[in-house]
Design a protein around this motif. Sequence first.
Motif, PDB file in Angstrom:
ATOM      1  N   ILE A  72       0.838  -1.205   0.000  1.00 32.57           N
ATOM      2  CA  ILE A  72       0.000   0.000   0.000  1.00 32.57           C
ATOM      3  C   ILE A  72       0.869   1.250   0.000  1.00 32.57           C
ATOM      4  O   ILE A  72       0.622   2.198  -0.744  1.00 32.57           O
ATOM      5  N   ARG A  73       1.935   1.242   0.824  1.00 30.10           N
ATOM      6  CA  ARG A  73       2.850   2.404   0.848  1.00 30.10           C
ATOM      7  C   ARG A  73       3.528   2.598  -0.501  1.00 30.10           C
ATOM      8  O   ARG A  73       3.680   3.717  -0.982  1.00 30.10           O
ATOM      9  N   ALA A  74       3.967   1.487  -1.122  1.00 26.76           N
ATOM     10  CA  ALA A  74       4.625   1.589  -2.430  1.00 26.76           C
ATOM     11  C   ALA A  74       3.654   2.140  -3.471  1.00 26.76           C
ATOM     12  O   ALA A  74       4.032   2.974  -4.304  1.00 26.76           O
ATOM     13  N   ALA A  75       2.406   1.701  -3.418  1.00 22.06           N
ATOM     14  CA  ALA A  75       1.402   2.204  -4.360  1.00 22.06           C
ATOM     15  C   ALA A  75       1.159   3.694  -4.139  1.00 22.06           C
ATOM     16  O   ALA A  75       1.075   4.475  -5.098  1.00 22.06           O
ATOM     17  N   MET A  76       1.071   4.091  -2.885  1.00 18.38           N
ATOM     18  CA  MET A  76       0.863   5.521  -2.591  1.00 18.38           C
ATOM     19  C   MET A  76       2.062   6.347  -3.049  1.00 18.38           C
ATOM     20  O   MET A  76       1.907   7.432  -3.603  1.00 18.38           O
ATOM     21  N   ARG A  77       3.262   5.822  -2.826  1.00 19.26           N
ATOM     22  CA  ARG A  77       4.467   6.527  -3.262  1.00 19.26           C
ATOM     23  C   ARG A  77       4.457   6.701  -4.778  1.00 19.26           C
ATOM     24  O   ARG A  77       4.770   7.756  -5.305  1.00 19.26           O
ATOM     25  N   ILE A 107       1.853   6.759  -6.761  1.00 16.72           N
ATOM     26  CA  ILE A 107       0.826   7.731  -7.130  1.00 16.72           C
ATOM     27  C   ILE A 107       1.329   9.150  -6.871  1.00 16.72           C
ATOM     28  O   ILE A 107       1.169  10.043  -7.703  1.00 16.72           O
ATOM     29  N   LEU A 108       1.985   9.359  -5.723  1.00 18.47           N
ATOM     30  CA  LEU A 108       2.462  10.698  -5.377  1.00 18.47           C
ATOM     31  C   LEU A 108       3.610  11.152  -6.273  1.00 18.47           C
ATOM     32  O   LEU A 108       3.704  12.321  -6.622  1.00 18.47           O
ATOM     33  N   GLU A 109       4.480  10.227  -6.654  1.00 17.95           N
ATOM     34  CA  GLU A 109       5.628  10.585  -7.482  1.00 17.95           C
ATOM     35  C   GLU A 109       5.293  10.664  -8.958  1.00 17.95           C
ATOM     36  O   GLU A 109       5.774  11.537  -9.651  1.00 17.95           O
ATOM     37  N   GLY A 110       4.487   9.737  -9.435  1.00 19.39           N
ATOM     38  CA  GLY A 110       4.259   9.676 -10.873  1.00 19.39           C
ATOM     39  C   GLY A 110       2.835   9.926 -11.287  1.00 19.39           C
ATOM     40  O   GLY A 110       2.485   9.742 -12.445  1.00 19.39           O
ATOM     41  N   GLY A 111       2.005  10.317 -10.369  1.00 19.75           N
ATOM     42  CA  GLY A 111       0.616  10.531 -10.722  1.00 19.75           C
ATOM     43  C   GLY A 111      -0.144   9.227 -10.752  1.00 19.75           C
ATOM     44  O   GLY A 111       0.406   8.143 -10.555  1.00 19.75           O
ATOM     45  N   PHE A 112      -1.419   9.317 -10.991  1.00 15.05           N
ATOM     46  CA  PHE A 112      -2.266   8.138 -11.047  1.00 15.05           C
ATOM     47  C   PHE A 112      -1.984   7.374 -12.325  1.00 15.05           C
ATOM     48  O   PHE A 112      -1.875   7.962 -13.392  1.00 15.05           O
ATOM     49  N   SER A 127       7.406  -2.526 -14.573  1.00 15.16           N
ATOM     50  CA  SER A 127       6.455  -1.614 -13.956  1.00 15.16           C
ATOM     51  C   SER A 127       7.226  -0.404 -13.494  1.00 15.16           C
ATOM     52  O   SER A 127       8.443  -0.384 -13.505  1.00 15.16           O
ATOM     53  N   ASP A 128       6.501   0.600 -13.096  1.00  9.67           N
ATOM     54  CA  ASP A 128       7.156   1.799 -12.604  1.00  9.67           C
ATOM     55  C   ASP A 128       7.492   1.667 -11.135  1.00  9.67           C
ATOM     56  O   ASP A 128       7.994   2.591 -10.529  1.00  9.67           O
ATOM     57  N   GLY A 129       7.198   0.518 -10.534  1.00 11.16           N
ATOM     58  CA  GLY A 129       7.431   0.319  -9.114  1.00 11.16           C
ATOM     59  C   GLY A 129       8.898   0.155  -8.798  1.00 11.16           C
ATOM     60  O   GLY A 129       9.766   0.229  -9.660  1.00 11.16           O
ATOM     61  N   VAL A 130       9.155  -0.079  -7.546  1.00  6.13           N
ATOM     62  CA  VAL A 130      10.510  -0.268  -7.065  1.00  6.13           C
ATOM     63  C   VAL A 130      10.532  -1.584  -6.312  1.00  6.13           C
ATOM     64  O   VAL A 130       9.571  -1.927  -5.625  1.00  6.13           O
TER      65      VAL A 130
END
Length: 171
Positions: free
Chosen positions: A24-29, A31-36, A61-64
């Motif tokens: 959830i934190r990674a998803a929020m990060r 969204i905050l960094e790259g937009g929805f 993916s754009d994730g980390v």
Amino acid sequence: MTDSISKVIKKISRMRVHHSEDDIRAAMRQILEGGFPDRNRDVNTGRHRGSGGSKRGKPLSDGVSRAVLELEGSDPDKFKMLSSFDRLLRKGDVLKDMRSLREFGQSIDKSFEPGKARKEAVPRLVQLLADMPMDRLATVVESALDKERRRADTDDDYQALANFLMAKRSK
């Protein structure tokens, strides 16, 4: 508290049942960094849904990777280096195919098992790198980047040779 905020809180509370707090934190990060994320874009591959495309070097993916996120508070220098390298790996800019990922991982640790797919191999490789001391990590990452630069230079050399030969033929 507005009705809208309480609805969001309820939705997040329900998500905690099915997803880890780290996810959830990674998803929020993200969204905050790259937009929805684009609704027509596949979250795992980064490609538009329904598009074909090459399997070689495709973005994941754009994730980390989780290993990188775990370093964020404890080792900021390693976090910065690994998050940049992880991003390059996921975009397919470095170690473009499974063979190169496997060879690179096994050059670091002979027991490295990348898995069957790129989306398995990248996090495993990043975890292997995260466990290294910073000085060794810097050397290993730089060698991967140098190898990619040499490959790009070789491609440029081939392109120059092809251009020369094509120009010779047209005369």
